[in-house]
Scaffold this motif. Structure first.
Motif, PDB file in Angstrom:
ATOM      1  N   GLY A 174       0.812  -1.224   0.000  1.00  0.00           N
ATOM      2  CA  GLY A 174       0.000   0.000   0.000  1.00  0.00           C
ATOM      3  C   GLY A 174       0.838   1.263   0.000  1.00  0.00           C
ATOM      4  N   VAL A 175       2.127   1.104  -0.276  1.00  0.00           N
ATOM      5  CA  VAL A 175       3.023   2.267  -0.331  1.00  0.00           C
ATOM      6  C   VAL A 175       3.277   2.600  -1.798  1.00  0.00           C
ATOM      7  CG1 VAL A 175       5.313   3.144   0.297  1.00  0.00           C
ATOM      8  CG2 VAL A 175       4.158   1.481   1.786  1.00  0.00           C
ATOM      9  N   THR A 176       3.147   3.867  -2.163  1.00  0.00           N
ATOM     10  CA  THR A 176       3.492   4.259  -3.531  1.00  0.00           C
ATOM     11  C   THR A 176       4.600   5.304  -3.501  1.00  0.00           C
ATOM     12  OG1 THR A 176       1.981   6.144  -3.813  1.00  0.00           O
ATOM     13  CG2 THR A 176       1.076   3.931  -4.237  1.00  0.00           C
ATOM     14  N   CYS A 177       5.352   5.357  -4.580  1.00  0.00           N
ATOM     15  CA  CYS A 177       6.427   6.349  -4.702  1.00  0.00           C
ATOM     16  C   CYS A 177       6.389   6.931  -6.109  1.00  0.00           C
ATOM     17  CB  CYS A 177       7.781   5.678  -4.437  1.00  0.00           C
ATOM     18  SG  CYS A 177       9.176   6.820  -4.589  1.00  0.00           S
ATOM     19  N   ASN A 178       6.258   8.247  -6.181  1.00  0.00           N
ATOM     20  CA  ASN A 178       6.184   8.945  -7.465  1.00  0.00           C
ATOM     21  C   ASN A 178       6.979  10.245  -7.400  1.00  0.00           C
ATOM     22  OD1 ASN A 178       4.085   7.386  -9.115  1.00  0.00           O
ATOM     23  ND2 ASN A 178       3.058   7.628  -7.130  1.00  0.00           N
ATOM     24  N   ALA A 179       7.201  10.819  -8.574  1.00  0.00           N
ATOM     25  CA  ALA A 179       7.915  12.103  -8.629  1.00  0.00           C
ATOM     26  C   ALA A 179       7.075  13.134  -9.362  1.00  0.00           C
ATOM     27  CB  ALA A 179       9.249  11.919  -9.347  1.00  0.00           C
ATOM     28  N   LEU A 180       7.159  14.371  -8.913  1.00  0.00           N
ATOM     29  CA  LEU A 180       6.588  15.495  -9.665  1.00  0.00           C
ATOM     30  C   LEU A 180       7.748  16.233 -10.322  1.00  0.00           C
ATOM     31  CD1 LEU A 180       3.905  16.959  -7.210  1.00  0.00           C
ATOM     32  CD2 LEU A 180       3.694  15.139  -8.921  1.00  0.00           C
ATOM     33  N   CYS A 181       7.517  16.652 -11.566  1.00  0.00           N
ATOM     34  CA  CYS A 181       8.579  17.301 -12.331  1.00  0.00           C
ATOM     35  C   CYS A 181       8.138  18.700 -12.762  1.00  0.00           C
ATOM     36  CB  CYS A 181       8.931  16.455 -13.548  1.00  0.00           C
ATOM     37  SG  CYS A 181       9.465  14.798 -13.098  1.00  0.00           S
ATOM     38  N   PRO A 182       8.308  19.681 -11.876  1.00  0.00           N
ATOM     39  CA  PRO A 182       7.872  21.031 -12.210  1.00  0.00           C
ATOM     40  C   PRO A 182       8.817  21.715 -13.190  1.00  0.00           C
ATOM     41  CG  PRO A 182       8.184  20.748  -9.812  1.00  0.00           C
ATOM     42  CD  PRO A 182       8.821  19.582 -10.497  1.00  0.00           C
ATOM     43  N   GLY A 183       8.229  22.613 -13.989  1.00  0.00           N
ATOM     44  CA  GLY A 183       9.022  23.607 -14.723  1.00  0.00           C
ATOM     45  C   GLY A 183       9.273  24.769 -13.775  1.00  0.00           C
ATOM     46  N   TRP A 184       9.332  25.999 -14.321  1.00  0.00           N
ATOM     47  CA  TRP A 184       9.614  27.167 -13.470  1.00  0.00           C
ATOM     48  C   TRP A 184       8.480  27.427 -12.485  1.00  0.00           C
ATOM     49  CZ3 TRP A 184      14.426  28.310 -13.657  1.00  0.00           C
ATOM     50  CH2 TRP A 184      15.135  28.489 -14.842  1.00  0.00           C
ATOM     51  N   VAL A 185       8.838  27.561 -11.222  1.00  0.00           N
ATOM     52  CA  VAL A 185       7.915  27.977 -10.161  1.00  0.00           C
ATOM     53  C   VAL A 185       8.585  29.200  -9.526  1.00  0.00           C
ATOM     54  CG1 VAL A 185       6.658  27.217  -8.096  1.00  0.00           C
ATOM     55  CG2 VAL A 185       7.503  25.507  -9.724  1.00  0.00           C
ATOM     56  N   LEU A 186       7.827  30.279  -9.328  1.00  0.00           N
ATOM     57  CA  LEU A 186       8.466  31.498  -8.812  1.00  0.00           C
ATOM     58  C   LEU A 186       8.644  31.413  -7.295  1.00  0.00           C
ATOM     59  CD1 LEU A 186       9.707  34.124  -9.627  1.00  0.00           C
ATOM     60  CD2 LEU A 186       7.470  35.220  -9.459  1.00  0.00           C
ATOM     61  N   THR A 187       9.802  30.880  -6.885  1.00  0.00           N
ATOM     62  CA  THR A 187      10.146  30.722  -5.463  1.00  0.00           C
ATOM     63  C   THR A 187      11.513  31.379  -5.252  1.00  0.00           C
ATOM     64  OG1 THR A 187      11.417  28.710  -5.838  1.00  0.00           O
ATOM     65  CG2 THR A 187       9.035  28.440  -5.478  1.00  0.00           C
ATOM     66  N   PRO A 217       6.497  27.052 -22.560  1.00  0.00           N
ATOM     67  CA  PRO A 217       5.594  27.562 -23.591  1.00  0.00           C
ATOM     68  C   PRO A 217       4.357  28.273 -23.050  1.00  0.00           C
ATOM     69  CG  PRO A 217       6.315  25.359 -24.156  1.00  0.00           C
ATOM     70  CD  PRO A 217       6.838  25.638 -22.771  1.00  0.00           C
ATOM     71  N   SER A 218       3.858  27.887 -21.886  1.00  0.00           N
ATOM     72  CA  SER A 218       2.665  28.559 -21.343  1.00  0.00           C
ATOM     73  C   SER A 218       2.962  30.007 -20.976  1.00  0.00           C
ATOM     74  CB  SER A 218       2.166  27.827 -20.098  1.00  0.00           C
ATOM     75  OG  SER A 218       3.114  27.942 -19.054  1.00  0.00           O
ATOM     76  N   GLN A 219       4.249  30.345 -20.815  1.00  0.00           N
ATOM     77  CA  GLN A 219       4.693  31.687 -20.398  1.00  0.00           C
ATOM     78  C   GLN A 219       4.126  32.073 -19.044  1.00  0.00           C
ATOM     79  OE1 GLN A 219       6.203  34.245 -22.981  1.00  0.00           O
ATOM     80  NE2 GLN A 219       6.815  32.378 -23.987  1.00  0.00           N
ATOM     81  N   ALA A 220       3.769  31.076 -18.262  1.00  0.00           N
ATOM     82  CA  ALA A 220       3.246  31.332 -16.913  1.00  0.00           C
ATOM     83  C   ALA A 220       3.954  30.395 -15.940  1.00  0.00           C
ATOM     84  CB  ALA A 220       1.743  31.072 -16.869  1.00  0.00           C
ATOM     85  N   PHE A 221       4.185  30.893 -14.719  1.00  0.00           N
ATOM     86  CA  PHE A 221       4.830  30.049 -13.710  1.00  0.00           C
ATOM     87  C   PHE A 221       3.857  28.990 -13.187  1.00  0.00           C
ATOM     88  CE2 PHE A 221       7.453  33.908 -13.453  1.00  0.00           C
ATOM     89  CZ  PHE A 221       8.723  33.351 -13.485  1.00  0.00           C
ATOM     90  N   VAL A 222       4.378  27.797 -12.871  1.00  0.00           N
ATOM     91  CA  VAL A 222       3.637  26.796 -12.099  1.00  0.00           C
ATOM     92  C   VAL A 222       3.566  27.354 -10.668  1.00  0.00           C
ATOM     93  CG1 VAL A 222       3.668  24.395 -11.282  1.00  0.00           C
ATOM     94  CG2 VAL A 222       4.646  24.962 -13.525  1.00  0.00           C
ATOM     95  N   THR A 223       2.505  27.024  -9.913  1.00  0.00           N
ATOM     96  CA  THR A 223       2.418  27.558  -8.545  1.00  0.00           C
ATOM     97  C   THR A 223       2.613  26.440  -7.505  1.00  0.00           C
ATOM     98  OG1 THR A 223       0.033  27.216  -8.292  1.00  0.00           O
ATOM     99  CG2 THR A 223       0.739  29.286  -9.333  1.00  0.00           C
ATOM    100  N   PRO A 224       3.115  26.816  -6.323  1.00  0.00           N
ATOM    101  CA  PRO A 224       3.235  25.834  -5.228  1.00  0.00           C
ATOM    102  C   PRO A 224       1.884  25.206  -4.898  1.00  0.00           C
ATOM    103  CG  PRO A 224       4.513  27.790  -4.718  1.00  0.00           C
ATOM    104  CD  PRO A 224       3.735  28.118  -5.961  1.00  0.00           C
ATOM    105  N   GLN A 225       0.817  25.988  -4.999  1.00  0.00           N
ATOM    106  CA  GLN A 225      -0.542  25.479  -4.740  1.00  0.00           C
ATOM    107  C   GLN A 225      -0.887  24.338  -5.704  1.00  0.00           C
ATOM    108  OE1 GLN A 225      -3.278  26.464  -2.840  1.00  0.00           O
ATOM    109  NE2 GLN A 225      -4.836  25.375  -4.007  1.00  0.00           N
TER     110      GLN A 225
END
Ligand code: NAD
Length: 256
Positions: A174-187, A217-225
């Motif tokens: 019941g344990v899963t392991c995954n990764a998130l791969c963000p582009g630019w996030v304004l931090t 390409p979206s010209q917008a930052f990904v957000t932490p939310q």
């Protein structure tokens, strides 16, 4: 609430992406263990408003002994870690031949080795309870390179490899392991790179837009939310068979 009774440890959660993810998990009922070098009191106060418990441990995750201390604290104060978000990370930009060797070591220690140490320490109790979620905050740089980012790109490629192995080793649990791969996030981590362009003569708005225009390409930052909401999904029952994924959330960066 979806995560009532669960304890989440989010590394590097005093600012940026980690804080955004912690906020979404706390809002959905999880107790939170924060970590990082920033203003943890303000972060803890913000998260406590959701009604769950919030703890903090100041471990420097580039030191394995301090990671052991962090997990001892988690066991003592919270019982166990159900959700581990391996988020803490640093960047250093320099061409390979000028890359300071101590910077190489510190980027690898935090961005890759700490993910291994946190995972190995979290897994036994997750397995014992047959439930756990490990979410590694990798990057588009887990799949592609960029100039000047040798250590970071090497570490993030490593994180995706480690994610796959842990997913395979836990596949029938019941344990899963995954990764998130963000582009630019304004931090703060990215602001540092914008500041470097400003110091080289670009106006701040132009520097921010140039960064996006080059890669995203979206010209917008990904957000932490948004990263928090995706983490919440990976913690859900619906995501039980999402295993070993490298989930791009990058405004189209890797579609090019
Ligand atoms: P950030 O600088 O805002 O936050 C990093 C956090 O890690 C902070 O809380 C900091 O105190 C903590 N930290 C730094 N060194 C530490 C150490 N030795 N031990 C414990 N904590 C430490 O950065 P961010 O942009 O929020 O980055 C978070 C993660 O997201 C990193 O792994 C980064 O590689 C990844 N990421 C960021 C972006 C982006 O565009 N910002 C894109 C892709 C991936």
């Amino acid at each position: 609430m979806a995560l009532s009774g669960k304890t989440a440890l989010v590394t590097g959660s005093t600012s940026g992406i980690g804080l955004g993810i912690a906020e979404v998990l706390a809002r959905n009922g999880a107790d939170l263990i924060l970590n990082g070098f920033g203003d943890w009191q303000t972060a803890a106060e913000q998260l406590s408003r959701h009604g769950g418990r919030v703890g903090y441990h100041a471990a420097d995750l580039s030191a394995p002994a301090q990671i052991e201390d962090l997990f001892n604290y988690a066991r003592r104060e919270f019982g166990r870690v159900d959700i581990l978000v391996n988020n803490a990370g640093i960047q250093h930009v320099a061409p390979v031949e000028n890359f300071p060797t101590e910077r190489w070591d510190s980027v690898l220690a935090l961005n890759l080795s700490a993910v291994f140490h946190c995972t190995r320490l979290a897994l036994p109790e997750m397995r014992a309870h047959n439930w756990g979620r490990i979410v590694n905050i990798a990057s588009v740089h887990g799949s592609v390179g960029s100039l000047g980012k040798a250590a970071y790109v090497a570490a993030k490629h490593g994180v995706l490899g480690l994610t796959k192995v842990v997913a395979l080793e836990t596949a029938q649990s019941g344990v899963t392991c995954n990764a998130l791969c963000p582009g630019w996030v304004l931090t703060p981590l990215v602001q540092q790179q914008i500041d470097a362009r400003v110091a080289a003569g670009e106006p701040p708005d132009a520097a921010r837009m140039a960064l996006l225009a080059e890669k995203q390409p979206s010209q917008a930052f990904v957000t932490p939310q948004q990263l928090g909401e995706l983490t919440l999904f990976l913690c859900s029952q619906a995501a039980e068979q999402v295993r070993g994924a490298a989930w791009n959330i990058d405004g189209g960066w890797l579609a090019q």
